[in-house]
Design a protein around this motif. Structure first.
Motif, short mmCIF file in Angstrom:
data_model
loop_
_atom_site.label_atom_id
_atom_site.label_comp_id
_atom_site.label_asym_id
_atom_site.label_seq_id
_atom_site.Cartn_x
_atom_site.Cartn_y
_atom_site.Cartn_z
N THR A 470 7.06 -19.22 -30.84
CA THR A 470 8.02 -18.19 -30.42
C THR A 470 9.34 -18.34 -31.17
OG1 THR A 470 6.99 -18.16 -28.23
CG2 THR A 470 9.16 -17.13 -28.43
N SER A 471 9.76 -19.58 -31.43
CA SER A 471 10.98 -19.82 -32.21
C SER A 471 10.85 -19.24 -33.62
CB SER A 471 11.27 -21.33 -32.29
OG SER A 471 11.54 -21.86 -31.03
N VAL A 472 9.69 -19.44 -34.23
CA VAL A 472 9.45 -18.88 -35.57
C VAL A 472 9.48 -17.36 -35.51
CG1 VAL A 472 7.73 -18.64 -37.41
CG2 VAL A 472 8.14 -20.88 -36.38
N LEU A 473 8.87 -16.81 -34.47
CA LEU A 473 8.84 -15.36 -34.28
C LEU A 473 10.25 -14.80 -34.18
CD1 LEU A 473 6.81 -13.06 -33.95
CD2 LEU A 473 6.78 -13.53 -31.49
N ILE A 474 11.09 -15.46 -33.40
CA ILE A 474 12.47 -15.00 -33.24
C ILE A 474 13.22 -15.08 -34.56
CG2 ILE A 474 14.68 -15.63 -32.17
CD1 ILE A 474 13.13 -16.29 -29.64
N SER A 475 12.98 -16.13 -35.34
CA SER A 475 13.63 -16.25 -36.66
C SER A 475 13.27 -15.08 -37.56
CB SER A 475 13.21 -17.56 -37.33
OG SER A 475 13.65 -18.67 -36.59
N LYS A 476 12.01 -14.65 -37.51
CA LYS A 476 11.58 -13.51 -38.34
C LYS A 476 12.19 -12.21 -37.84
CE LYS A 476 7.24 -15.57 -39.92
NZ LYS A 476 5.77 -15.48 -39.94
N ILE A 477 12.33 -12.09 -36.51
CA ILE A 477 12.95 -10.88 -35.97
C ILE A 477 14.43 -10.83 -36.38
CG2 ILE A 477 13.58 -9.67 -33.84
CD1 ILE A 477 11.03 -10.86 -32.58
N LYS A 478 15.08 -11.99 -36.37
CA LYS A 478 16.48 -12.05 -36.84
C LYS A 478 16.57 -11.66 -38.31
CE LYS A 478 18.20 -15.60 -33.64
NZ LYS A 478 18.71 -17.00 -33.51
N GLU A 479 15.59 -12.13 -39.09
CA GLU A 479 15.54 -11.76 -40.51
C GLU A 479 15.38 -10.25 -40.66
OE1 GLU A 479 12.73 -12.51 -44.47
OE2 GLU A 479 12.43 -13.74 -42.66
N ALA A 480 14.54 -9.66 -39.82
CA ALA A 480 14.34 -8.21 -39.85
C ALA A 480 15.62 -7.47 -39.51
CB ALA A 480 13.23 -7.82 -38.88
N HIS A 481 16.35 -7.98 -38.52
CA HIS A 481 17.63 -7.37 -38.12
C HIS A 481 18.64 -7.42 -39.27
CE1 HIS A 481 21.53 -7.01 -36.05
NE2 HIS A 481 20.86 -6.32 -35.13
N ALA A 482 18.68 -8.57 -39.95
CA ALA A 482 19.61 -8.72 -41.07
C ALA A 482 19.26 -7.77 -42.21
CB ALA A 482 19.60 -10.16 -41.55
N LYS A 483 17.98 -7.57 -42.47
CA LYS A 483 17.56 -6.65 -43.53
C LYS A 483 17.99 -5.22 -43.21
CE LYS A 483 13.66 -9.02 -45.70
NZ LYS A 483 12.25 -8.91 -46.09
N LEU A 484 17.80 -4.84 -41.97
CA LEU A 484 18.19 -3.48 -41.58
C LEU A 484 19.69 -3.23 -41.74
CD1 LEU A 484 16.12 -2.70 -38.34
CD2 LEU A 484 15.92 -1.59 -40.57
N ASP A 485 20.48 -4.30 -41.50
CA ASP A 485 21.93 -4.18 -41.61
C ASP A 485 22.43 -4.50 -43.02
OD1 ASP A 485 22.08 -3.46 -39.02
OD2 ASP A 485 22.77 -5.38 -38.25
N GLY A 486 21.48 -4.78 -43.93
CA GLY A 486 21.87 -5.08 -45.31
C GLY A 486 22.54 -6.41 -45.49
N LYS A 487 22.24 -7.36 -44.56
CA LYS A 487 22.88 -8.69 -44.61
C LYS A 487 21.91 -9.79 -45.05
CE LYS A 487 26.12 -7.47 -40.92
NZ LYS A 487 26.56 -7.78 -39.55
N ALA A 488 20.70 -9.41 -45.43
CA ALA A 488 19.73 -10.42 -45.84
C ALA A 488 20.16 -11.08 -47.13
CB ALA A 488 18.35 -9.78 -46.02
N SER A 489 19.94 -12.41 -47.19
CA SER A 489 20.36 -13.15 -48.38
C SER A 489 19.41 -12.90 -49.53
CB SER A 489 20.39 -14.66 -48.07
OG SER A 489 19.15 -15.10 -47.59
#
Length: 489
Positions: A470-489
């Motif tokens: 579940t921790s890994v899943l949340i990390s990927k969801i956070k990554e998805a959120h950052a991509k949508l906001d254009g903040k992905a590294s």
């Protein structure tokens, strides 16, 4: 000294100097306390005689009837004894076999211990006592290297029995405890476990008599009583998930089943765990396509409930249609298209390589017979596959570039995905907290009386695996959120 502390000290005294047999002794003790018969199994030299001697010594001035292989008459009044012990049980010894049957029939509530080196399924079945024995206590065949070193360096003679007098149990105490144990109730979780185990046994044709379920339930209540509980909890049923069931195949099925059922019960308030977990990789792939694909409108048709591009390929002289879902265009990864039967065609492999041109490779096993051959289709799952060979690269017809409808659709999709990201983050965060609390609450019980720590640690480890996933899943969801906001590294 309260009762739980006293019994814990008694268990330590009973298992002192004989490592890796602690739970076996505890289980034998509980079965003796509820005055039920059991089979003590172990290879020659595994410690059966020591366990029996110490178990007898746990009861103050116990009068034990010990019967070995030599001819010995069974006393007419077995109720005069506190324990009846048959050592070196041999089903080929008809006199001993008959004595065991008589004792089990006439024991009048006196606990019976039958020990031997014959496997339980042989000893109990051929001895015609399988329905009269509550459970099997199986001693390990060997010990670990560290336990062996501990045994070799212990200063005491482990064959000697030295139980402190203040810990031993009087007949009056035993009788009083049995009455109190009978009054112990069952928690909903404990009843759920027993019920589901019974269903598991029925579905696998494992016969467990009602009497045996009652005996096993009394053992669970005894564990609860000595732990100071007024009702048996799930923890008190943990012994049911060990090798007590006699037959090897029964042990395997029930032990594995117990762990699955225990996990379901422990995580019953987290329904998402028991369903197909959220696919965060698919979420990231959809976001990548949304952000990185062009706004082209392609020539597609509806097939298998989604927009697809149709290609026709000619293999072995026959023309066959393939349908490629629109979602794969401009992506970079292998996939299988649909065939005309609306099935995933595993004998064809496609890849757009980030463009609108589809490269197609076919399995060499169908190169000479085509994709439509009935024999091939009927045995698609068992056909011996060959090497995939490049077939062609086919274009996708673009109807219009920067199509306003596509741009509008993407805007809607972006908002829908944003809502999905927020909802999944909220859901998985709650799941993570629930898993953390369940793990912490369960871990507090690890050192309880009569807890099989090996099984306990396995179940605890499974909860941690769910937490980590579940921790890994949340990390990927956070990554998805950052991509949508254009903040992905």
């Amino acid at each position: 000294m309260n009762l739980s502390t006293r019994i814990k000290d008694l268990m330590n005294a009973l298992s002192a100097g004989i490592p890796e047999r602690e739970f076996c002794i505890e289980l034998a003790f509980l079965t003796t306390i509820v005055r039920e018969p059991f089979y003590l199994y172990g290879r020659s030299g595994s410690g059966k005689a020591i366990v029996i001697d110490r178990l007898v010594a746990a009861f103050k001035n116990a009068k034990a009837l010990r019967i070995g292989r030599r001819v010995q008459e069974i006393p007419s009044k077995l109720s005069d004894y506190n324990l009846i012990v048959f050592q070196s049980y041999d089903v080929t010894n008809e006199r001993q076999k008959e004595s065991v049957q008589i004792a089990l029939q006439d024991r009048a509530g006196t606990p019976v211990i039958i020990s031997g080196d014959l496997r339980p399924e042989v000893a109990l079945t051929r001895g015609e006592i399988v329905d009269k024995i509550a459970l099997t206590v199986a001693l390990p065949d060997s010990i670990s290297a560290s336990a062996l070193c501990q045994l070799l360096t212990t200063p005491r003679d482990v064959t000697l029995t030295d139980i402190p007098a203040e810990l031993t149990i009087t007949p009056e105490e035993s009788a009083e405890w049995k009455e109190k144990i009978n009054k112990i109730a069952f928690s909903a979780d404990a009843l759920d476990m027993i019920g589901k185990l019974a269903e598991l046994c029925d579905s696998n044709n494992i016969y467990v008599s009602i009497k045996k379920w009652m005996v096993l339930s009394n053992i669970a209540k005894a564990a609860a009583f000595f732990n100071g509980r007024t009702e048996a909890s799930l923890m008190d049923t943990f012994f049911l998930g060990t090798n007590i069931w006699g037959r090897t195949i029964s042990n395997k099925i029930i032990v594995e089943g117990y762990k699955k059922i225990a996990l379901e019960i422990l995580l019953k308030n987290i329904p998402e765990i028991h369903e197909k977990r959220y696919d965060a990789d698919d979420l990231l792939a959809r976001i990548d396509r949304l952000l990185n694909s062009s706004n082209n409108k392609y020539d597609t048709r509806e097939f298998n409930n989604e927009a697809c591009v149709m290609y026709k390929v000619t293999i072995a002289g026959e023309s066959t249609p393939l349908y490629v879902p629109l979602r794969y265009i401009e992506t970079d990864g292998d996939f299988n298209p649909y065939n005309e039967l609306r099935q995933v065609e595993k004998r064809v492999r496609c890849n757009y390589h980030g463009t609108s041109n589809c490269s197609i490779a076919i399995d060499s096993a169908v190169k000479g017979i085509g994709l439509r051959t009935n024999v091939v289709r009927s045995s698609n799952s068992t056909l011996k596959t060959g090497k995939f060979e490049d077939y062609a690269t086919l274009p996708t017809y673009i109807l219009s570039e920067n199509d306003p409808d596509i741009i509008a659709q993407k805007k809607i999709q972006r908002e829908e995905i944003r809502k999905e990201v927020n909802a999944s983050m909220e859901r998985e965060s709650k799941t993570l907290l629930s898993l953390r609390d369940t793990y912490r609450n369960l871990k507090q019980n690890r050192n309880e009386l009569f807890c099989n720590q090996q099984l306990f640690d396995e179940i605890l480890g499974q909860i941690k695996e769910e937490f980590d996933a579940t921790s890994v899943l949340i990390s990927k969801i956070k990554e998805a959120h950052a991509k949508l906001d254009g903040k992905a590294s």
